[in-house]
Design a protein around this motif. Sequence first.
Motif, PDB file in Angstrom:
ATOM      1  N   ARG A 206       0.837  -1.216   0.000  1.00 24.86           N
ATOM      2  CA  ARG A 206       0.000   0.000   0.000  1.00 24.86           C
ATOM      3  C   ARG A 206       0.861   1.252   0.000  1.00 24.86           C
ATOM      4  O   ARG A 206       0.577   2.215  -0.703  1.00 24.86           O
ATOM      5  N   LEU A 207       1.911   1.246   0.784  1.00 26.14           N
ATOM      6  CA  LEU A 207       2.815   2.390   0.837  1.00 26.14           C
ATOM      7  C   LEU A 207       3.499   2.596  -0.506  1.00 26.14           C
ATOM      8  O   LEU A 207       3.585   3.717  -1.007  1.00 26.14           O
ATOM      9  N   ALA A 208       3.948   1.524  -1.121  1.00 26.57           N
ATOM     10  CA  ALA A 208       4.600   1.633  -2.433  1.00 26.57           C
ATOM     11  C   ALA A 208       3.616   2.152  -3.478  1.00 26.57           C
ATOM     12  O   ALA A 208       3.958   3.017  -4.288  1.00 26.57           O
ATOM     13  N   GLY A 209       2.388   1.661  -3.453  1.00 30.34           N
ATOM     14  CA  GLY A 209       1.356   2.135  -4.382  1.00 30.34           C
ATOM     15  C   GLY A 209       1.054   3.608  -4.176  1.00 30.34           C
ATOM     16  O   GLY A 209       0.901   4.374  -5.138  1.00 30.34           O
ATOM     17  N   SER A 210       0.968   4.033  -2.924  1.00 33.39           N
ATOM     18  CA  SER A 210       0.712   5.446  -2.623  1.00 33.39           C
ATOM     19  C   SER A 210       1.854   6.327  -3.097  1.00 33.39           C
ATOM     20  O   SER A 210       1.629   7.411  -3.651  1.00 33.39           O
ATOM     21  N   ILE A 211       3.082   5.881  -2.903  1.00 32.40           N
ATOM     22  CA  ILE A 211       4.242   6.670  -3.337  1.00 32.40           C
ATOM     23  C   ILE A 211       4.276   6.773  -4.854  1.00 32.40           C
ATOM     24  O   ILE A 211       4.515   7.851  -5.409  1.00 32.40           O
ATOM     25  N   ILE A 212       3.995   5.669  -5.545  1.00 31.04           N
ATOM     26  CA  ILE A 212       3.971   5.700  -7.013  1.00 31.04           C
ATOM     27  C   ILE A 212       2.881   6.637  -7.510  1.00 31.04           C
ATOM     28  O   ILE A 212       3.096   7.436  -8.427  1.00 31.04           O
ATOM     29  N   ALA A 213       1.686   6.568  -6.916  1.00 35.09           N
ATOM     30  CA  ALA A 213       0.593   7.460  -7.317  1.00 35.09           C
ATOM     31  C   ALA A 213       0.959   8.918  -7.081  1.00 35.09           C
ATOM     32  O   ALA A 213       0.686   9.782  -7.915  1.00 35.09           O
ATOM     33  N   LEU A 214       1.587   9.200  -5.951  1.00 36.16           N
ATOM     34  CA  LEU A 214       2.004  10.564  -5.644  1.00 36.16           C
ATOM     35  C   LEU A 214       3.051  11.054  -6.647  1.00 36.16           C
ATOM     36  O   LEU A 214       2.977  12.195  -7.124  1.00 36.16           O
TER      37      LEU A 214
END
Length: 108
Positions: free
Chosen positions: A21-29
């Motif tokens: 989830r953290l990796a997905g959030s960072i990529i989206a950001l």
Amino acid sequence: MRKFLDNITAGLKWFAKTRLRLAGSIIALLLLLGFSFCLPRQLFDAPTSYVLNDSDGALMGASIASDGQWRFPYNEDVPDKFKQCIITFEDKRFEQHFGIDPWLSAGR
């Protein structure tokens, strides 16, 4: 000892989910940030068109803006003929759905 190992296993599963989830959030950001740098500083150059109305509000004359677009002032009253024209051209089932046409969305 078994309970201790179960707790460690559960903690590792939680950590793996959180990491994804953290990796997905960072990529989206990062994608959002990259997109914002692609946009021009001034999004819209909105020169005005001039509208001349008489005392009853009827249109007497208008001039086109320098970019070739017509920009009329906001009016709450949309003529029914214009509304029907837009609905017929854009979304024939406009009155039957809540904002997103599920049949049209399923077909895309």
